[in-house]
Design an enzyme around this catalytic site. Structure first.
Site, PDB file in Angstrom:
ATOM      1  CB  CYS C 169      -0.957   0.056   1.170  1.00 58.84           C
ATOM      2  SG  CYS C 169      -2.208  -1.499   0.907  1.00 58.84           S
ATOM      3  CG  HIS C 309      -1.914   5.098   5.040  1.00 63.98           C
ATOM      4  ND1 HIS C 309      -1.673   4.888   3.835  1.00 63.98           N
ATOM      5  CD2 HIS C 309      -2.323   4.069   5.863  1.00 63.98           C
ATOM      6  CE1 HIS C 309      -1.903   3.516   3.801  1.00 63.98           C
ATOM      7  NE2 HIS C 309      -2.351   2.758   4.717  1.00 63.98           N
ATOM      8  CD  GLU C 320      -1.957   8.246   8.979  1.00 62.35           C
ATOM      9  OE1 GLU C 320      -1.313   9.048   8.168  1.00 62.35           O
ATOM     10  OE2 GLU C 320      -3.246   7.841   8.667  1.00 62.35           O
ATOM     11  CE  LYS C 341      -5.399   5.024   2.012  1.00 62.16           C
ATOM     12  NZ  LYS C 341      -4.244   6.034   2.455  1.00 62.16           N
ATOM     13  CG  HIS C 346      -6.690   1.713   1.563  1.00 61.64           C
ATOM     14  ND1 HIS C 346      -5.664   1.835   0.511  1.00 61.64           N
ATOM     15  CD2 HIS C 346      -6.064   0.972   2.405  1.00 61.64           C
ATOM     16  CE1 HIS C 346      -4.451   1.474   1.049  1.00 61.64           C
ATOM     17  NE2 HIS C 346      -4.644   0.892   2.335  1.00 61.64           N
ATOM     18  CG  PHE C 405      -0.864  -5.684   4.658  1.00 57.53           C
ATOM     19  CD1 PHE C 405      -1.140  -4.756   5.521  1.00 57.53           C
ATOM     20  CD2 PHE C 405      -1.829  -6.510   4.000  1.00 57.53           C
ATOM     21  CE1 PHE C 405      -2.383  -4.932   6.268  1.00 57.53           C
ATOM     22  CE2 PHE C 405      -2.981  -6.740   4.885  1.00 57.53           C
ATOM     23  CZ  PHE C 405      -3.260  -5.733   5.781  1.00 57.53           C
TER      24      PHE C 405
END
Lengths: 405, 89, 418
Positions: C169, C309, C320, C341, C346, C405
């Site tokens: 990602c 993010h 974050e 997002k 996402h 990930f």
């Protein structure tokens, strides 16, 4: 002055040898690891041969916690990384975590893991899909798992450019070292020898239909009819030369030059890109064609591609102007694992002063190549060129040379 | 196996299949009250374990029940409570 | 000072609209493009919400053969690359093919094509040995996502270095970061760079169901993506692409190009911790942010906006927030930070590039997009997340961060070019 980047460790899992020593002994001796596919029943497919890594029991090398969450090729990669680090004499606990990164190449990810989960999804239902599917098949998995296993928190990355990717990864590792990271684990270990991966490779129309392991994969032969796919590859430890010297590391050689190009769209009539990649890689290394002692060819064994490669080599080096070899005739084409394995072989050639042979091939005279075919050739090797091409038009070239004393 | 109770031996087998065993941990010992963390299982391992329990026993666990419980004893209790409720229903 | 890299063209395909104009209108209005999945029957799945793109490749100029050959993700990338190139004013004829390269980020490649082809060649999972006679002839193009880079190179005429960057990602940030490095080191002068993903297929939905990473808010799909909100319960799967024309600054200036912003700094680090988990302290993302600022030669307090993010999972939002506080200090509390997002979902490897597009447009318009659906923040997330409404805000420098990930943590600093 740009930082010099050197290779201090090699870890190999190859069809003709598990471990660097076994691989190199077999490769020098011209011993092949190609045979009928064992991992599944391939007798009903148009291609029946593969280069499979022999004698690999994952549980002998890896903790059982990792087994359910990893594809076969990731297990090979984790072990290759362990061996490369050991070979480089890297004691992880003496390193800052941010000083070490991982940059690998991938082509099709953990395809066999993905096949199993796709089968569960469609045959049984979504609730049967593994919790590990979200990462075990994806292209970034080897980099992620290697970084976790070894506590490497520096810059990491993954490139996918089919078979050219192995060199692109090493080049990206060199960039990061030049920007200040001390060590990067880099290269590729790959493999999709499973029914689902097999039909995808068959679809590209480049696999040989031959059933004779000793005659199947014949790059630069007049009757070349495709390649044998394989699994495995090599991971290398790349370090800042200065830092390697300070810790007294043994150095295999320097990553001296690199360039990548992309072929023009088919049918455009424009010149293909491999020659440009070679010339730019030589320039990047600050060497001329005369300095190159051996070329490790991409060796597609598809006539058009063999011709294109022979023409590019001929244009740069002249007719029969440089020894050319393709030890991948003993392993099959390993996709993103191929080029780092060739780079390892090139470095071992430099170390031992011997060029490994290309097996099974009677070279077609029209290509005008000095192909090393009749056994290993003893010759001082100070500088080697490694070529790799990926399906769709990717060309990469890398120069490695004996490190300055 | 739908409907039958989940035993500690079942759970050990499922844990091994779902997530392997941590080096230095003996699953065959008395693990009922050890934490999953001490046993070396993270939330991902427990999600995979939970999903296998669901499939074997034909139940659907609450989203958080697998990741919130801390020990095998607690996990067995949650699962068996739900199995008992479904048998009664 | 070495070569500087600027963005001179942007192309976007995102949920809610095709093209930069529709994309920015969605973000500045704070509308959401999440909905119940329509691509297949989602009934068997736990999470049945997604942010889908209404996309007609033929209307956008792709030929029937290209549509057949390319996975949806590749189609997205070709369309956004064309928009970026047209907008940059660099017509194909002006490009030096040898000095132009391509990077395409993608986390999951041709997932839709592979899912479909697996089903056909295995006869719905009944065959252990897939039947090659039922495979489409271009199956290899799905097998290796490097075909995405090939397609973009062919469609733009680039013959320099080309590759796909696939770091989960963070692929969308890392692809552009990689491309910027190639221009800086002098290997190329122009890069067609960005990312694409089209993951909304049964296998993707099932794999995120298995780890309960996606939302189960199926009864309210329009408000299902809720980063930083206390009621969030997972991310909403999306799809899309953003591609850019990156150029060396002096060359762009010399030809009078419209310059959106400079890619001033970029870095990536790994947490080396867990394939899906994050440590709450955010140390590795903080290190990536510090390195990106360092490369940009900027102080933390020069950042005007943080493009988060913001996936809408509890662990991410806290992770974050911690990383941003750790690096921006007190300035973090004064700096708007939002997650697009909340509106476009996402899209895995693509979203990092889509977020770079949003960040560049924030600089262009001095307008910070909001975090939609944010009504009651998680008490552990106590920064200014720009709830619900876009904000007029002098935006000269943006920090965009991503987390993926595999443990990847990336950060990019974009700055108004002067």
């Amino acid at each position: 002055m740009t930082t010099s980047v050197v290779v201090t460790g090699i870890g190999v899992t190859a069809p003709n040898g598990l471990g660097t020593d076994a691989f190199w002994a077999a490769t020098r001796a011209g011993e092949s690891g190609i045979g009928p596919v064992k991992r599944f029943d391939a007798t009903g497919y148009p291609a029946k041969l593969a280069g499979e890594v022999p004698g690999f029991e994952a549980t002998d090398h890896l903790p059982s916690r990792l087994i359910p969450q990893t594809d076969h090729m990731t297990r090979l990669a984790l072990v290759a990384a362990d061996w490369a680090l050991a070979d480089a004499g890297v004691a992880l606990d003496q390193w800052q975590q941010f000083d070490m990164g991982v940059i690998t190449a991938s082509s099709s990810g953990g395809f066999e893991f993905g096949q199993n989960e796709l089968q569960k999804l469609w045959a049984k239902g979504g609730q049967y899909v593994s919790a590990y599917q979200s990462f075990a098949w994806f292209y970034a998995v080897n980099t992620g798992q290697i970084s976790i296993r070894n506590g490497m928190q520096g810059p990491s990355g993954v490139v996918v450019s089919d078979q050219a990717g192995g060199l692109d990864a090493l080049a990206q590792a060199r960039r990061q070292i030049r920007k200040g990271t001390r060590l990067i684990v880099s290269g590729g270990v790959d493999g999709s020898i499973c029914p689902w991966g097999w039909i995808a490779q068959v679809a590209a129309g480049r696999l040989t239909g031959s059933e004779d392991p000793d005659k199947a994969y014949r790059p630069f032969a007049a009757d070349a009819d495709g390649y044998v796919p394989g699994e495995g590859g090599a991971l290398l430890i790349l370090e800042d030369a200065e830092s390697a010297r300070e810790r007294g590391a043994r150095v295999y050689g320097e990553i001296a030059g690199y360039a990548a190009t992309f072929d023009p769209k088919p049918g455009s009539g424009r010149e293909p890109g491999l020659k440009r990649a070679i010339e730019a890689a030589l320039a990047d290394a600050g060497v001329t064609a005369a300095d190159i002692d051996v070329v490790f060819a991409d060796a597609a064994a598809v006539p058009d591609l063999d011709r294109a490669e022979a023409e590019a080599i001929g244009a740069v080096f002249g007719p029969r102007g440089v020894p050319v070899t393709a030890p991948k005739t003993m392993t099959g084409r390993l996709y993103s694992g191929a080029a780092s394995l060739d780079t390892a072989a090139a470095l071992l050639s430099i170390r031992d002063g011997v060029i490994p042979p290309t097996t099974n091939v009677a070279p077609a005279p029209e290509y005008d190549l000095d192909l090393v075919v009749d056994g290993p050739r003893t010759a001082p090797v100070a500088t080697a060129l490694v070529l790799a091409r990926g399906y769709g038009g990717f060309n990469s070239a890398m120069v490695v040379r004996k490190a300055a004393k | 196996m739908a409907g039958s109770e989940l035993t500690i031996e079942d759970l050990k087998r499922i844990l091994r299949d779902a997530a392997g065993e941590t080096e230095g941990i003996d699953l065959d010992g008395d693990i009922l009250d050890q934490t999953f963390e001490d046993l070396g299982y993270d939330s991902l391992a427990l999600l995979e374990t939970g999903s296998r329990i669901e499939r074997e026993h034909g139940i659907e666990l609450e989203d958080t029940s697998v990741t919130v419980v801390e020990t095998p004893r607690a996990l067995l209790a949650v699962v068996n409570e739900q199995l008992a409720a479904e048998r009664a229903a | 000072m070495g070569r500087r890299v600027v963005i001179t063209g942007i192309g976007v395909v995102a949920p809610g609209g095709v093209g930069v104009k529709d994309f920015w209108s969605l973000l500045s209005d704070g509308r959401t493009a999440t909905r119940g999945i329509t691509f297949f029957d989602p009934t068997p799945f736990r999470s049945r919400v997604a942010a889908e793109v209404d996309f007609d490749p033929e209307a956008l100029g792709l030929s029937p053969q290209e549509i057949r050959r390319m996975d949806r993700a590749a189609q997205f990338a070709v369309v956004t690359a064309a928009e970026a190139l047209a907008g940059s004013g660099l017509e194909t004829a002006d490009l030096d093919p040898y000095r132009t390269g391509v990077t395409v980020g993608s986390a999951v490649g041709a997932t839709m094509g592979l899912d479909q082809e697996y089903r056909v060649t295995s006869d719905g999972g009944r065959l252990d040995l897939n039947d090659h006679r039922y495979a489409v002839p271009h199956l290899y193009d799905f097998f290796v996502p490097s075909s995405f880079a090939s397609e973009v190179a062919w469609s733009t005429g680039a013959e320099g270095p080309a590759t796909v960057v696939s770091t989960g990602c963070t692929s969308g940030l890392d692809s552009v970061g990689y491309a910027a490095e190639l221009i800086r080191e002098g290997s190329v002068d122009v890069m067609i760079a960005g990312a694409t993903d089209a993951p909304i297929s049964p296998i993707t939905v099932a794999c995120f169901d298995a780890i309960k990473a996606t939302t189960s808010r199926n009864d309210d799909p329009e408000h299902a993506s809720r980063p930083f909100d206390n009621s969030r319960n997972g991310f909403v799967l999306g799809e899309g692409s953003a591609m850019f024309v990156l150029e060396e600054y002096e060359a762009a200036k010399a030809r009078g190009a419209h310059i959106y912003c400079e890619i001033a700094g970029y870095a990536t680090r790994s947490n080396a911790f867990h394939m899906t988990g994050l440590r709450p302290e955010g140390l590795e993302m903080a290190e990536a942010i510090r390195q990106a600022l360092d490369e940009a030669r900027m102080n933390p307090d020069e950042i005007d906006y943080v493009n988060a993010h913001g996936s809408g999972t509890k662990q991410n939002d806290r992770h974050e927030t911690a990383a941003v506080k750790r690096t921006l200090g007190e300035h973090a509390y004064r700096t708007p930070m939002s997650s697009i997002k909340s509106m476009v979902g996402h899209s895995l490897g693509a979203i990092g590039s889509i977020e770079i597009a949003a960040s560049a447009l924030a600089i262009e318009n001095n307008l910070v997009p909001p975090t939609a659906n944010l009504h009651e923040p998680d008490p552990q997330c106590d920064l200014d997340y720009v709830p619900l409404k876009a904000r007029e805000w002098t935006t000269d420098a943006v920090l965009s961060v991503g987390s993926g990930f595999g443990g990847f943590q990336s950060a990019m600093v974009l700055r108004r070019a002067s």
